[in-house]
Design a protein around this motif. Structure first.
Motif, short mmCIF file in Angstrom:
data_model
loop_
_atom_site.label_atom_id
_atom_site.label_comp_id
_atom_site.label_asym_id
_atom_site.label_seq_id
_atom_site.Cartn_x
_atom_site.Cartn_y
_atom_site.Cartn_z
N PHE A 64 0.83 -1.20 0.00
CA PHE A 64 0.00 0.00 0.00
C PHE A 64 0.87 1.25 0.00
N LYS A 78 3.92 1.51 -1.06
CA LYS A 78 4.62 1.56 -2.34
C LYS A 78 3.71 2.13 -3.44
N LEU A 79 2.44 1.74 -3.40
CA LEU A 79 1.50 2.19 -4.43
C LEU A 79 0.86 3.52 -4.06
N LEU A 120 -1.17 4.18 -1.64
CA LEU A 120 -2.58 4.02 -1.25
C LEU A 120 -2.67 4.19 0.26
N ALA A 167 0.20 -0.70 -12.66
CA ALA A 167 0.31 -1.31 -11.33
C ALA A 167 -0.98 -1.13 -10.55
N LEU A 168 -1.56 0.07 -10.64
CA LEU A 168 -2.81 0.32 -9.92
C LEU A 168 -3.97 -0.44 -10.54
N THR A 176 -3.76 -3.79 -9.24
CA THR A 176 -4.22 -3.78 -7.84
C THR A 176 -5.75 -3.76 -7.78
N TRP A 232 -13.00 1.86 -9.42
CA TRP A 232 -11.61 2.34 -9.42
C TRP A 232 -10.91 1.98 -10.74
N ILE A 254 6.16 4.76 -10.10
CA ILE A 254 6.54 4.11 -8.84
C ILE A 254 8.03 3.80 -8.90
N ASP A 255 8.75 4.24 -7.87
CA ASP A 255 10.19 3.97 -7.82
C ASP A 255 10.44 2.47 -7.64
#
Lengths: 283, 160
Positions: A207, A209-210, A212, B6-7, B10, B56, B72-73
């Motif tokens: 979370f 990392k993303l 969120l 990535a999201l 998720t 989402w 995102i790193d």
């Protein structure tokens, strides 16, 4: 513990903060001018912290930001904020402390956790067979007043520990992270084991990392079983009819409010774009 | 690493978890003679999670939520460190009932302290022993929190 603690450790481990160095600490005593400059921010910070602490779900960050913004707004020299102005520290720090204590009021009186930290406290109450709510003061007065007294004792201990020993605590930053993090991990693992939720460590990291928010997960873990019990009780009383949830005006009002909180953000972007377009059409 | 895919993955995971919980809830009884059954709350929560995940996903794919996201790193060495730590935690969890808290924690601390940097070895060994055995003593004797002992009779006889 797993969600916040292990997640944070894993995140920092990935970044590997090797460059942090302890800064030299001078005198911890305030000058007369600093005391005079702090009185107003402390008074305003107390009011802001107590008021926002009574509202569930605000979180710890917003009250400090509000206090900082208020202090900057009322200050005669806002340009000094961020460059060592004592008002920028005294106000938000007082707000933070006032919020932390006031946030216990919804917990004790209504059983509603105002922040993720308080939610963890609520979990600890439940693990010990205590049900926070209106009856807590009547059924367990020793416990409630014990917690309130511990806040005073805790603040005195903090004062004793922090002022004379601040130099020592800052020196902890000199301990290499490769030594520090396993020790922190050991404490966190015990906490996660005791709370039986170590599996959430990876979830906390993912979370973070993303980008969120973790707070909703913490709220769900703590409030989920409570909500389920309350819903089951209500539906059992009504023989399975959901109309019981809408019989009381307070309940209906709260449900409508929650529905708005969920639905409004879904359409707020579209509404904003529509409103932005209106003046152009007029032109 | 771009944030949007990535999201999106998720959100798909959220949908999958929500649907799994919804189906599990439906398989239990939604109502019994006392009112709501065991499957009622999981079905509501699972359905809500799947619906929220779907919204989402749509926002990310077609709406403003998917635009202007900071990447995102991803540091390969950092991810390896995280992976190794997670593996060590899983091994610790597996060994905990077998070896007991003291030995399992000692091994975890030794792995964490020495695995990433082989320096100050005697100090780190002392720290690992003091922390594992010391924490057990503090929690059991001071805080009265029971921590697990080894399932092996030989180790248990040694107080481990």
């Amino acid at each position: 513990m797993g969600l916040y603690g292990i997640g944070e450790i894993l995140y920092n481990l990935e970044l590997r903060h090797n460059a942090i160095k302890a800064i030299p600490v001078g005198s911890t005593l305030l000058t007369r001018q600093e005391v005079r400059d702090s009185v107003g921010p402390i008074a305003r910070g107390t009011g802001i912290g107590v008021f926002l602490g009574l509202i569930p779900g605000i979180g710890t960050i917003l009250p400090t930001i509000v206090s900082y913004a208020v202090e900057k707004r009322v200050s005669k020299h806002p340009e000094k904020f961020g460059k060592g102005a004592i008002e920028g520290v005294a106000g938000p720090e007082t707000t933070n402390n006032a919020y932390a204590n006031a946030a216990l009021i919804p917990l004790f009186t209504l059983g509603i956790p105002a922040s993720p930290t308080i939610a963890v406290l609520l979990g600890a109450f439940m693990m010990n067979g205590l049900a926070p709510g209106p009856f807590l003061f009547a059924q367990n007065p020793t416990f409630v007043w014990g917690v309130i007294a511990s806040l005073y004792v805790g603040n005195v201990i903090l004062l004793i520990l922090n002022l004379p020993l601040v130099g020592l605590w800052v020196k902890l930053l000199d301990v290499p992270y490769s030594i520090l993090f396993p020790l922190v991990l050991a404490f966190t693992v015990i906490g996660a084991y005791v709370a039986n939720n170590s599996v959430f460590g990876f979830l906390g990291y993912a979370f973070k990392k993303l980008d969120l928010p973790i707070a909703p997960v913490a709220f769900t873990l703590i409030l989920g079983p409570l909500t389920e019990n309350a819903l089951r009780q209500s539906l059992s009383m009504s023989g399975g009819s959901y109309s019981i949830l809408f019989r009381s005006p307070i309940s209906t009002g709260l449900l409508v409010f929650v529905a708005l909180v969920v639905i409004v953000p879904l359409f707020s972007g579209g509404v904003r774009r529509f409103l932005n377009r209106l003046p152009q059409e007029d032109d | 690493m771009p944030a949007r895919p990535a999201l999106q993955v998720t959100s798909l995971i959220f949908i999958a978890i929500g649907l799994f919980v919804l189906v599990s809830g439906l398989q239990l009884r939604l109502f019994d003679r006392y009112g709501p059954g065991a499957g009622m709350f999981p079905a509501l929560i699972g359905g809500g999670l799947a619906l929220a995940g779907l919204v989402w996903l749509l926002q990310l794919s077609f709406g403003a939520a998917g635009r202007d996201l900071a990447p995102i790193d991803t540091d390969r060495a950092g991810l390896v460190r995280v992976g190794l730590t997670l593996a060590a935690l899983l091994i610790f969890a597996a060994l905990l009932p077998l070896l007991g808290f003291k030995l399992a924690m000692l091994l975890l601390l030794l792995a964490m302290l020495l695995g990433f940097k082989w320096e100050h070895v005697p100090l780190k060994i002392v720290l690992a022993i003091a922390c594992s055995f010391g924490l057990h003593y503090v929690f059991e004797a001071g805080l009265r929190v029971p921590l697990p002992y080894s399932a092996l009779p030989a180790l248990r006889a040694l107080g481990l």
